[in-house]
Scaffold this active site. Structure first.
Site, PDB file in Angstrom:
ATOM      1  N   SER A  87       0.832  -1.203   0.000  1.00  0.00           N
ATOM      2  CA  SER A  87       0.000   0.000   0.000  1.00  0.00           C
ATOM      3  C   SER A  87       0.870   1.258   0.000  1.00  0.00           C
ATOM      4  O   SER A  87       1.656   1.454  -0.926  1.00  0.00           O
ATOM      5  CB  SER A  87      -0.967  -0.036   1.188  1.00  0.00           C
ATOM      6  OG  SER A  87      -1.910   1.012   1.107  1.00  0.00           O
ATOM      7  N   HIS A 190      -8.395   1.256  -0.937  1.00  0.00           N
ATOM      8  CA  HIS A 190      -8.218   0.348  -2.069  1.00  0.00           C
ATOM      9  C   HIS A 190      -9.549  -0.170  -2.612  1.00  0.00           C
ATOM     10  O   HIS A 190      -9.669  -1.332  -3.012  1.00  0.00           O
ATOM     11  CB  HIS A 190      -7.280  -0.803  -1.693  1.00  0.00           C
ATOM     12  CG  HIS A 190      -5.924  -0.334  -1.275  1.00  0.00           C
ATOM     13  ND1 HIS A 190      -5.035   0.231  -2.149  1.00  0.00           N
ATOM     14  CD2 HIS A 190      -5.336  -0.283  -0.045  1.00  0.00           C
ATOM     15  CE1 HIS A 190      -3.943   0.581  -1.497  1.00  0.00           C
ATOM     16  NE2 HIS A 190      -4.107   0.296  -0.217  1.00  0.00           N
TER      17      HIS A 190
END
Length: 389
Positions: A87, A190
């Site tokens: 991430s 996400h």
């Protein structure tokens, strides 16, 4: 023998985890400069702030990027073959690979954190870790509930994200033999819930300078190696709304013959996954400067040794504020400058802000030109350190 250097994602941070790093020469000063680029106080956040303060999305993301880059700067990176990050960790990984400057990575991490925090305020969303269960049954249950598999970290660890109602439905109908753990996060990262952040970041990144990675940089999207600077920035922006496929990153590392994996601070999460899914790989967590000796030893034993061929290294001057750039009229490409010399200024509504040379060297290239619009982290000029091109 192949070394992979990996950077963790949001949730790995702990109060005070940067405190021991502030004792290293130049670290406090570097963090103070990066604080301007990220628009948060990284020294305060990393040393004195409590758990609630560093849980904020706008604070956590640049803090994690800074921590990874501080530690990486203390390692012999020439012997590292592969970089990857989970991430937000993909930003410092891109900088370590040479696709972004450290300053650009910090500025982008700051913007990413701010824009994702804003997106979280638009709807009530969250995330739940799903541990255990059969992989196909877990994914089917998440989809049936109207949620998204936002992180697929390993066959037995998936993170579901989406509207609160969807997550409640998932809790009411969990996959067999799986444990559901609600995560303390601000929103559904996400997923499409971050679309406004993605749009804003795309605009922010349009003026950033990127380069072809000089190491193998693995993408969260599919575990594939990134092939160009353009591909790097496109994937970093798209990543905000797409699933993190750390499981595929680990598969690629195994395919590439990784024999050692080092996790940058705050470390532990990715090393834990590697222990379960990459048997036979020597792993190491870096959490304090005391761990650097072991990390250097591991790299020496597993790393690709330099060829000895000369290469030109550049430093860059970057913008600290938003405005329009004005280079110093009498300074030309090829001129020598000293560290701290004024090389131009940025015109803002509050007045001109000086731009200084980060190191002694020769001005190789003006990247920004007179009256170009710039934002924090944008590269303005390249220099060769040491006073000679």
């Amino acid at each position: 023998m192949v070394v992979a250097l990996v950077s963790p994602g949001q949730g790995a941070q702990k109060p005070g985890f940067l405190t021991p790093w502030l004792e290293l020469p130049g670290v406090r000063e570097k963090l103070s400069w990066w604080s301007q680029l990220a628009q948060v106080d990284l020294v305060e956040l990393g040393s004195k702030a409590d758990a609630d303060a560093i849980r904020r999305t706008d604070a956590t993301q640049p803090l994690l990027a800074a921590a990874a880059l501080i530690a990486a700067a203390e390692l012999p990176l020439g012997d590292v073959t592969i970089t990857a990050g989970h991430s937000i960790g993909e930003l410092p990984a891109a900088a370590i690979a040479g696709a972004l400057s450290a300053d650009t990575a910090i500025a982008l991490a700051g913007a990413r954190g701010r824009e994702m925090a804003k997106a979280c305020e638009l709807a009530e969303t969250s995330m739940i870790a799903v541990v255990g269960g059969q992989a196909d049954e877990v994914l089917t249950a998440i989809q049936a509930a109207g949620a998204t598999a936002a992180n697929r970290n390993s066959p037995g660890q998936v993170v579901a994200a989406g509207p609160i109602a969807a997550l409640e439905k998932l809790k009411a109908n969990p996959p067999a033999k799986a444990r559901l753990i609600p995560l303390q996060v601000a929103g559904a990262f996400h997923t499409d819930a971050m679309i406004t952040a993605q749009t804003a970041l795309s605009e922010f990144a349009s003026a950033l300078e990127v380069s072809t990675p000089q190491k193998i940089l693995l993408s969260n999207a599919d575990g594939a190696a990134v092939t160009s600077g353009k591909d790097t920035i496109n994937r970093l922006i798209a990543q905000v709304t797409s699933s993190v496929r750390w499981d595929l990153c680990q598969e690629t590392m195994k395919d590439l013959g990784v024999t050692a994996l080092i996790e940058l601070p705050p470390a532990g999460t990715l090393v834990g996954l590697a222990k379960r899914t990459m048997p036979g790989v020597e792993v190491l967590s870096i959490n304090t400067p005391d761990d650097l000796i072991l990390a250097r030893d591991l790299i020496a034993r597993h790393g690709v040794h330099p060829t000895g061929e000369p290469s030109v290294q550049f430093s860059v001057a970057t913008a600290s504020v938003k405005g329009h750039f004005a280079p110093l009229a009498e300074l030309n490409e090829g001129d020598a400058v000293a560290a701290g010399d004024t090389i131009g200024h940025i015109d803002t509504r509050q007045g001109p802000v000086p731009v200084t040379a980060p190191t002694k060297g020769v001005l190789v290239e003006w990247v920004a030109h007179p009256r170009d619009p710039v934002a924090p982290g944008h590269t303005l000029a390249r220099l060769t350190p040491g006073g000679a091109a």
